[in-house]
Motif scaffolding. Sequence first.
Motif, PDB file in Angstrom:
ATOM      1  N   ASN A  30       0.836  -1.194   0.000  1.00  0.00           N
ATOM      2  CA  ASN A  30       0.000   0.000   0.000  1.00  0.00           C
ATOM      3  C   ASN A  30       0.871   1.244   0.000  1.00  0.00           C
ATOM      4  O   ASN A  30       2.042   1.196   0.338  1.00  0.00           O
ATOM      5  N   VAL A  47      -4.759   1.345  -1.161  1.00  0.00           N
ATOM      6  CA  VAL A  47      -4.485  -0.053  -1.516  1.00  0.00           C
ATOM      7  C   VAL A  47      -3.692  -0.095  -2.818  1.00  0.00           C
ATOM      8  O   VAL A  47      -4.010   0.602  -3.778  1.00  0.00           O
ATOM      9  N   THR A  51      -3.402  -6.076  -5.421  1.00  0.00           N
ATOM     10  CA  THR A  51      -3.034  -6.772  -4.191  1.00  0.00           C
ATOM     11  C   THR A  51      -3.978  -7.928  -3.884  1.00  0.00           C
ATOM     12  O   THR A  51      -3.638  -8.812  -3.102  1.00  0.00           O
ATOM     13  N   GLU A  52      -5.153  -7.934  -4.520  1.00  0.00           N
ATOM     14  CA  GLU A  52      -6.074  -9.068  -4.323  1.00  0.00           C
ATOM     15  C   GLU A  52      -5.437 -10.371  -4.815  1.00  0.00           C
ATOM     16  O   GLU A  52      -5.786 -11.444  -4.339  1.00  0.00           O
ATOM     17  N   ASP A  57      -7.308 -10.191   2.316  1.00  0.00           N
ATOM     18  CA  ASP A  57      -8.741 -10.030   2.569  1.00  0.00           C
ATOM     19  C   ASP A  57      -8.955  -8.691   3.253  1.00  0.00           C
ATOM     20  O   ASP A  57      -8.761  -8.559   4.459  1.00  0.00           O
ATOM     21  N   ARG A  58      -9.326  -7.687   2.484  1.00  0.00           N
ATOM     22  CA  ARG A  58      -9.456  -6.326   3.012  1.00  0.00           C
ATOM     23  C   ARG A  58     -10.589  -6.215   4.033  1.00  0.00           C
ATOM     24  O   ARG A  58     -10.477  -5.445   4.985  1.00  0.00           O
ATOM     25  N   GLN A  59     -11.667  -6.988   3.873  1.00  0.00           N
ATOM     26  CA  GLN A  59     -12.749  -6.922   4.855  1.00  0.00           C
ATOM     27  C   GLN A  59     -12.287  -7.462   6.205  1.00  0.00           C
ATOM     28  O   GLN A  59     -12.609  -6.900   7.242  1.00  0.00           O
ATOM     29  N   GLU A  61      -9.302  -7.323   7.267  1.00  0.00           N
ATOM     30  CA  GLU A  61      -8.399  -6.285   7.752  1.00  0.00           C
ATOM     31  C   GLU A  61      -9.189  -5.170   8.451  1.00  0.00           C
ATOM     32  O   GLU A  61      -8.820  -4.715   9.537  1.00  0.00           O
TER      33      GLU A  61
END
Length: 79
Positions: A30, A47, A51-52, A57-59, A61
Amino acid sequence: MSGTSIDDVVAGLWPGSEAVIQPLSGGITNSNYRVDVAEGSFAVRLVGDRTELLGIDRQSEVDACRLAAGLRVGPELAH
Protein backbone atom coordinates in the motif's frame (compact mmCIF):
# COMPACT_ATOMS: atom_id res chain seq x y z
CA MET A 1 -8.87 2.47 -4.23
CA SER A 2 -6.47 1.26 -6.78
CA GLY A 3 -5.67 4.02 -9.27
CA THR A 4 -6.97 6.76 -6.96
CA SER A 5 -4.62 9.60 -6.05
CA ILE A 6 -4.05 10.78 -2.49
CA ASP A 7 -5.22 14.24 -3.55
CA ASP A 8 -8.56 12.80 -4.74
CA VAL A 9 -9.00 10.86 -1.49
CA VAL A 10 -8.23 13.89 0.68
CA ALA A 11 -10.59 16.09 -1.35
CA GLY A 12 -13.33 13.48 -0.93
CA LEU A 13 -12.84 12.98 2.81
CA TRP A 14 -12.20 16.60 3.77
CA PRO A 15 -13.75 18.74 1.01
CA GLY A 16 -12.58 22.33 1.02
CA SER A 17 -10.04 21.72 3.78
CA GLU A 18 -6.43 22.73 3.53
CA ALA A 19 -4.36 19.60 3.98
CA VAL A 20 -0.71 18.88 4.53
CA ILE A 21 0.09 15.50 2.98
CA GLN A 22 3.29 13.65 3.80
CA PRO A 23 4.20 10.22 2.43
CA LEU A 24 5.05 7.58 5.02
CA SER A 25 7.67 4.94 4.29
CA GLY A 26 7.48 1.25 4.97
CA GLY A 27 4.41 0.06 3.09
CA ILE A 28 4.83 -3.18 1.17
CA THR A 29 1.56 -3.41 -0.75
CA ASN A 30 0.00 0.00 0.00
CA SER A 31 0.88 3.68 -0.21
CA ASN A 32 0.66 5.37 3.19
CA TYR A 33 0.35 9.05 4.04
CA ARG A 34 0.02 11.33 7.03
CA VAL A 35 -2.69 13.90 6.39
CA ASP A 36 -3.02 16.93 8.64
CA VAL A 37 -6.31 18.85 8.37
CA ALA A 38 -8.20 21.14 10.75
CA GLU A 39 -10.04 18.09 12.15
CA GLY A 40 -6.78 16.41 13.16
CA SER A 41 -4.01 14.17 11.87
CA PHE A 42 -4.84 10.96 10.05
CA ALA A 43 -3.00 8.05 8.49
CA VAL A 44 -4.40 7.36 5.03
CA ARG A 45 -3.63 4.15 3.23
CA LEU A 46 -4.23 3.58 -0.46
CA VAL A 47 -4.48 -0.05 -1.52
CA GLY A 48 -1.85 -1.08 -4.03
CA ASP A 49 -2.66 -2.28 -7.52
CA ARG A 50 -3.66 -5.93 -7.85
CA THR A 51 -3.03 -6.77 -4.19
CA GLU A 52 -6.07 -9.07 -4.32
CA LEU A 53 -3.79 -11.47 -6.21
CA LEU A 54 -1.85 -11.89 -2.96
CA GLY A 55 -4.96 -13.17 -1.18
CA ILE A 56 -5.26 -10.12 1.06
CA ASP A 57 -8.74 -10.03 2.57
CA ARG A 58 -9.46 -6.33 3.01
CA GLN A 59 -12.75 -6.92 4.85
CA SER A 60 -10.96 -9.05 7.46
CA GLU A 61 -8.40 -6.29 7.75
CA VAL A 62 -11.15 -3.70 8.44
CA ASP A 63 -12.80 -6.03 10.97
CA ALA A 64 -9.48 -6.56 12.76
CA CYS A 65 -8.81 -2.80 12.88
CA ARG A 66 -12.25 -2.12 14.36
CA LEU A 67 -11.77 -4.87 16.93
CA ALA A 68 -8.35 -3.51 17.93
CA ALA A 69 -9.78 0.00 18.28
CA GLY A 70 -12.65 -1.33 20.39
CA LEU A 71 -10.13 -3.02 22.68
CA ARG A 72 -8.15 0.23 22.80
CA VAL A 73 -5.00 -1.40 21.41
CA GLY A 74 -5.29 0.23 17.97
CA PRO A 75 -6.34 3.57 16.53
CA GLU A 76 -9.94 4.38 15.64
CA LEU A 77 -10.82 3.60 12.04
CA ALA A 78 -12.14 6.90 10.69
CA HIS A 79 -13.18 5.72 7.23
